[in-house]
Design a protein around this motif. Structure first.
Motif, PDB file in Angstrom:
ATOM      1  N   GLY A   1      -4.343  -2.480  -0.867  1.00  0.00           N
ATOM      2  CA  GLY A   1      -4.038  -2.299   0.541  1.00  0.00           C
ATOM      3  C   GLY A   1      -4.221  -3.603   1.279  1.00  0.00           C
ATOM      4  O   GLY A   1      -4.756  -4.576   0.748  1.00  0.00           O
ATOM      5  N   THR A   2      -3.796  -3.605   2.514  1.00  0.00           N
ATOM      6  CA  THR A   2      -3.921  -4.784   3.359  1.00  0.00           C
ATOM      7  C   THR A   2      -5.312  -4.821   3.987  1.00  0.00           C
ATOM      8  O   THR A   2      -6.084  -3.851   3.906  1.00  0.00           O
ATOM      9  N   THR A   3      -5.628  -5.908   4.627  1.00  0.00           N
ATOM     10  CA  THR A   3      -6.889  -6.005   5.359  1.00  0.00           C
ATOM     11  C   THR A   3      -6.957  -4.914   6.414  1.00  0.00           C
ATOM     12  O   THR A   3      -7.998  -4.275   6.603  1.00  0.00           O
ATOM     13  N   ARG A   4      -5.842  -4.661   7.090  1.00  0.00           N
ATOM     14  CA  ARG A   4      -5.796  -3.606   8.114  1.00  0.00           C
ATOM     15  C   ARG A   4      -6.112  -2.244   7.503  1.00  0.00           C
ATOM     16  O   ARG A   4      -6.833  -1.438   8.071  1.00  0.00           O
ATOM     17  N   ASP A   5      -5.543  -1.964   6.300  1.00  0.00           N
ATOM     18  CA  ASP A   5      -5.826  -0.709   5.603  1.00  0.00           C
ATOM     19  C   ASP A   5      -7.329  -0.580   5.331  1.00  0.00           C
ATOM     20  O   ASP A   5      -7.921   0.488   5.497  1.00  0.00           O
TER      21      ASP A   5
END
Length: 85
Positions: A12-16
């Motif tokens: 996942g992304t940092t935001r996730d």
């Protein structure tokens, strides 16, 4: 808590990752005086804003509180320290 079990990890992304942390209640509030880097408290911020409204120069306030003049400007303008405790 940290976990190194591969079955508990996913891409996942940092935001996730941030969203997941918040959803699980693992996000600590370190804003304002709770920050380990804070030089001010909510009480001193309120006092500074009062003194500034009474005409104290930013330079004098910066010296009084041991912070940069630009930070005094940001505090008094409500750009930082704008949340109530």
């Amino acid at each position: 808590p940290r976990c190194c079990n591969p079955a508990h990890l996913w891409l996942g992304t940092t935001r996730d990752n941030i969203d997941d942390r918040v959803a699980k209640g693992r996000s600590a509030d370190s804003s304002g005086e709770k920050s380990g880097n804070a030089k001010m408290t909510y009480a001193t911020v309120a006092e500074m804003r009062r003194l500034r409204s009474e005409g104290w120069p930013q330079k004098d306030l910066a010296e009084r509180y041991g912070i940069a003049r630009s930070r005094v400007s940001e505090i008094c303008a409500g750009k930082v320290w704008n949340k109530t405790p």
